[in-house]
Enzyme design. Structure first.
Site, PDB file in Angstrom:
ATOM      1  N   ASN A   1       0.815  -1.218   0.000  1.00  0.00           N
ATOM      2  CA  ASN A   1       0.000   0.000   0.000  1.00  0.00           C
ATOM      3  C   ASN A   1       0.850   1.271   0.000  1.00  0.00           C
ATOM      4  OD1 ASN A   1      -2.262  -1.538  -0.183  1.00  0.00           O
ATOM      5  ND2 ASN A   1      -2.815  -1.399   1.993  1.00  0.00           N
TER       6      ASN A   1
ATOM      7  N   ASP B   1     -10.228  -4.986  -3.791  1.00  0.00           N
ATOM      8  CA  ASP B   1     -11.048  -6.047  -3.220  1.00  0.00           C
ATOM      9  C   ASP B   1     -12.508  -5.665  -3.112  1.00  0.00           C
ATOM     10  OD1 ASP B   1      -9.268  -8.046  -2.910  1.00  0.00           O
ATOM     11  OD2 ASP B   1      -8.672  -7.481  -0.882  1.00  0.00           O
TER      12      ASP B   1
ATOM     13  N   ASP C   1      -6.666  -4.571   7.639  1.00  0.00           N
ATOM     14  CA  ASP C   1      -6.091  -5.582   6.739  1.00  0.00           C
ATOM     15  C   ASP C   1      -5.523  -6.775   7.487  1.00  0.00           C
ATOM     16  OD1 ASP C   1      -6.835  -3.820   4.829  1.00  0.00           O
ATOM     17  OD2 ASP C   1      -4.829  -3.067   4.385  1.00  0.00           O
TER      18      ASP C   1
HETATM   19  C1  LIG Z   1      -4.483   0.587  -1.649  1.00  0.00           C
HETATM   20  C2  LIG Z   1      -4.672   0.822  -0.200  1.00  0.00           C
HETATM   21  O1  LIG Z   1      -3.935   1.568   0.411  1.00  0.00           O
HETATM   22  N1  LIG Z   1      -5.678   0.150   0.386  1.00  0.00           N
HETATM   23  C3  LIG Z   1      -5.913   0.296   1.794  1.00  0.00           C
HETATM   24  C4  LIG Z   1      -6.672   1.581   2.032  1.00  0.00           C
HETATM   25  O2  LIG Z   1      -7.838   1.522   1.233  1.00  0.00           O
HETATM   26  P1  LIG Z   1      -8.721   2.833   1.006  1.00  0.00           P
HETATM   27  O3  LIG Z   1      -7.877   4.050   1.027  1.00  0.00           O
HETATM   28  O4  LIG Z   1      -9.529   2.527  -0.197  1.00  0.00           O
HETATM   29  O5  LIG Z   1      -9.637   2.810   2.278  1.00  0.00           O
HETATM   30  P2  LIG Z   1     -10.205   4.073   3.091  1.00  0.00           P
HETATM   31  O6  LIG Z   1      -9.206   4.446   4.119  1.00  0.00           O
HETATM   32  O7  LIG Z   1     -10.687   5.094   2.139  1.00  0.00           O
HETATM   33  O8  LIG Z   1     -11.467   3.453   3.807  1.00  0.00           O
HETATM   34  C5  LIG Z   1     -11.666   2.086   4.000  1.00  0.00           C
HETATM   35  C6  LIG Z   1     -13.059   1.832   4.526  1.00  0.00           C
HETATM   36  O9  LIG Z   1     -13.117   2.228   5.856  1.00  0.00           O
HETATM   37  C7  LIG Z   1     -14.141   3.133   6.063  1.00  0.00           C
HETATM   38  N2  LIG Z   1     -13.629   4.102   7.043  1.00  0.00           N
HETATM   39  C8  LIG Z   1     -12.479   4.774   6.797  1.00  0.00           C
HETATM   40  C9  LIG Z   1     -12.019   5.703   7.712  1.00  0.00           C
HETATM   41  C10 LIG Z   1     -12.746   5.899   8.881  1.00  0.00           C
HETATM   42  O10 LIG Z   1     -12.377   6.731   9.720  1.00  0.00           O
HETATM   43  N3  LIG Z   1     -13.860   5.186   9.093  1.00  0.00           N
HETATM   44  C11 LIG Z   1     -14.325   4.284   8.199  1.00  0.00           C
HETATM   45  O11 LIG Z   1     -15.355   3.659   8.399  1.00  0.00           O
HETATM   46  C12 LIG Z   1     -14.429   3.726   4.699  1.00  0.00           C
HETATM   47  O12 LIG Z   1     -15.779   4.157   4.619  1.00  0.00           O
HETATM   48  C13 LIG Z   1     -14.140   2.576   3.790  1.00  0.00           C
HETATM   49  O13 LIG Z   1     -15.234   1.718   3.654  1.00  0.00           O
HETATM   50  O14 LIG Z   1      -6.988   1.706   3.422  1.00  0.00           O
HETATM   51  C14 LIG Z   1      -7.833   0.669   3.927  1.00  0.00           C
HETATM   52  C15 LIG Z   1      -8.136   1.014   5.378  1.00  0.00           C
HETATM   53  O15 LIG Z   1      -7.010   0.962   6.162  1.00  0.00           O
HETATM   54  C16 LIG Z   1      -7.128  -0.670   3.756  1.00  0.00           C
HETATM   55  O16 LIG Z   1      -8.018  -1.697   4.127  1.00  0.00           O
HETATM   56  C17 LIG Z   1      -6.687  -0.903   2.309  1.00  0.00           C
HETATM   57  O17 LIG Z   1      -5.852  -2.032   2.236  1.00  0.00           O
HETATM   58  C1  LIG Z   2      -7.931  -4.241   0.728  1.00  0.00           C
HETATM   59  C2  LIG Z   2      -6.676  -4.248   0.356  1.00  0.00           C
HETATM   60  O1  LIG Z   2      -6.199  -3.777  -0.799  1.00  0.00           O
HETATM   61  P1  LIG Z   2      -6.939  -2.826  -1.877  1.00  0.00           P
HETATM   62  O2  LIG Z   2      -7.259  -1.572  -1.161  1.00  0.00           O
HETATM   63  O3  LIG Z   2      -5.901  -2.658  -2.926  1.00  0.00           O
HETATM   64  O4  LIG Z   2      -8.161  -3.583  -2.351  1.00  0.00           O
HETATM   65  C3  LIG Z   2      -5.613  -4.811   1.234  1.00  0.00           C
HETATM   66  O5  LIG Z   2      -4.434  -4.575   0.943  1.00  0.00           O
HETATM   67  O6  LIG Z   2      -5.934  -5.531   2.194  1.00  0.00           O
END
Ligand SMILES: CC(=O)N[C@H]1[C@@H](OP(=O)(O)OP(=O)(O)OC[C@H]2O[C@@H](n3ccc(=O)[nH]c3=O)[C@H](O)[C@@H]2O)O[C@H](CO)[C@@H](O)[C@@H]1O
Ligand SMILES: C=C(OP(=O)(O)O)C(=O)O
Length: 441
Positions: A23, A121, A319
């Protein structure tokens, strides 16, 4: 399609070195678009998602040179903005979650960007509001074509602003930071995510000439600069791989040393595994996990059942929750696993239940694990990997189980774990790659 055939119940032994962080790599690689000067990046993991992004950068016109196995140089001198219109971009850009992070740097440097709805995912809703609201606050306009599932973003003159993020999104924060570094004036991002991935990104941007303060906190201040230059960057070891290996060692009663983990960057991760009763020792910058027949889950201080829940950094990363869940099935005691962020990440427990684990899926976000203290072993079965982390959890379950298991759809696992079968074989695992499609039911 490929599958893994695993003969379980074998103790592993030896040393394993984590790959560079997936990531982090996706953020750092996107940042090369911010300058026309050369950027050299090392410890790049050789995994599907990262390779797809490197290919996409090449298609956009970045000159990519492989210096050695894990080190590349990137020079984004001439970028072909017409590439956005191509079918290749539509197909490749949507292939991974990380591709969304090319938008911020492209906006900052060229005033426009486009991206198909990104992949990644299928672990629940994965909205992008935080990204686009942030860009809008900086003065960009975005249009989403829902028929083509395509975003177009335009910004002639990005202007620094105060942005209170609606949630601490990891990729959202990275994207907005990368847009703000070249904006006019000062940007303040509150409720920023601050995972080590982001800290690494901000440190690299500062080495390129950016002015970011507050790194590691949820309040970032970014003074825009006119131009950024080249630098060198080394990726941290992948903390999710490190956690996966700790879990694997415990489940298989193996004695494993995880090398060069950058322990101080792991936050609460080692503590969470310790709460499951797993013994682990810091030895220099390695983690030593002794072979353990039994491990017992802690309770809270008042004696009540432990809950392990995810939250944004410095909380426990979502994760690793699937891994914690699988490891708990063989522990003594009970734990409630609460996956707050994603609503579809726990459904894979049906496979663990088929293997003999005692789990109650309370609702899409919560599962109670009744650890059986190794009274019996899980049994090997055939299963399909639904997502990257569930896939590795099933792999760990299969390594500990009695008999043979087959895991289909291993492309999911290989999106994030480099040469996993080869590396596990080096520890003594019986794991074979075969060409096989998941059976249709
Ligand atoms: C490519 C990458 O870097 N992927 C990571 C990134 O995805 P990514 O950046 O897509 O994920 P986000 O941090 O945007 O949010 C992940 C999910 O958590 C929810 N959310 C987020 C913040 C919060 O304070 N509360 C909350 O509920 C969001 O609505 C969403 O459904 O961060 C996620 C959360 O650590 C990880 O699982 C992913 O592996
Ligand atoms: C959810 C993951 O990856 P991505 O955000 O790329 O789907 C992950 O690394 O666990």
């Amino acid at each position: 399609m490929n599958a893994f055939e695993i003969t379980g119940g074998i103790k592993l032994k030896g040393e394993i070195t984590p790959q560079g962080a997936k990531n982090e790599a996706l953020q750092i690689l996107s940042a090369v678009l911010l300058t026309k000067e050369k950027i050299i990046i090392s410890n790049i993991p050789d995994i599907k998602d990262v390779n797809k992004l490197i290919e996409l950068l090449g298609d956009l016109g970045v000159v990519v040179e492989r210096i050695n196995k894990d080190t590349y140089s990137f020079e984004a001198r001439n970028i072909d903005l017409n590439f956005f219109e191509s079918d290749t971009f539509k197909a490749k850009g949507g292939g991974l979650r990380g591709s969304i992070m090319i938008v911020g740097p492209l906006l900052a440097r060229f005033g426009k960007a486009a991206i198909p709805k990104p992949g990644g995912d299928k672990i629940g809703r994965r909205r992008l509001d935080t990204h686009f609201i942030g860009f809008e606050k900086l003065g960009a306009k975005f249009i989403y074509d829902s028929k083509k599932a395509f975003f177009n973003v335009d910004a002639t003159n990005l202007q620094g602003a105060y942005i209170l993020l609606d949630e601490a999104s990891v990729t959202g924060t990275a994207n907005i930071v990368m847009a703000a570094v070249l904006a006019k004036g000062t940007t303040t991002i509150y409720n920023a995510a601050c995972e080590p991935y982001l800290q690494q990104l901000c440190k690299m941007l500062n080495r390129m000439g950016a002015k970011i303060s507050g790194i590691g906190s949820n309040l970032l201040t970014i003074e825009g600069v006119d131009v950024l230059g080249g630098t060198e960057h080394r990726m941290l070891p992948d903390m999710i791989e490190i956690g996966s290996f700790i879990g694997m060692a415990a489940m298989t009663e193996s004695e494993i040393t995880i090398k060069n983990v950058c322990y101080d960057e792991l936050g609460v991760i080692p503590e969470v595994f310790k709460k499951l009763g797993i013994k682990l020792e810091r030895r220099g910058d390695d983690i030593y996990v002794p072979s353990q027949k039994h491990y017992e889950i802690d309770t809270f201080i008042d004696g009540s059942i432990l809950t392990i829940a995810d939250s944004p950094w410095p909380g426990f990363t979502p994760d690793l929750l699937s891994i914690v869940l699988v490891v708990a099935t063989q522990a003594k005691g009970n734990v409630l696993i609460h996956q707050k962020m994603f609503e579809s990440r726990l459904f894979f427990v049906d496979k663990l239940i088929d293997m003999g684990a005692q789990i109650i899926l309370c609702d899409p976000h919560r599962a109670t694990v009744n650890g059986i203290d190794k009274k019996y072993k899980l049994r090997g079965i055939s299963m399909t990997s639904p997502d990257i982390r569930a896939g590795v959890s099933l792999l760990i379950a299969a390594l500990s189980a009695e008999g043979k298991s087959t895991i289909y759809n291993i492309e999911q696992i290989e999106r994030g774990y480099q040469d996993i079968d080869t590396r596990l074989r080096a520890l003594g695992a019986q794991i074979k790659r075969v060409n096989a499609d998941a059976p249709s039911h």
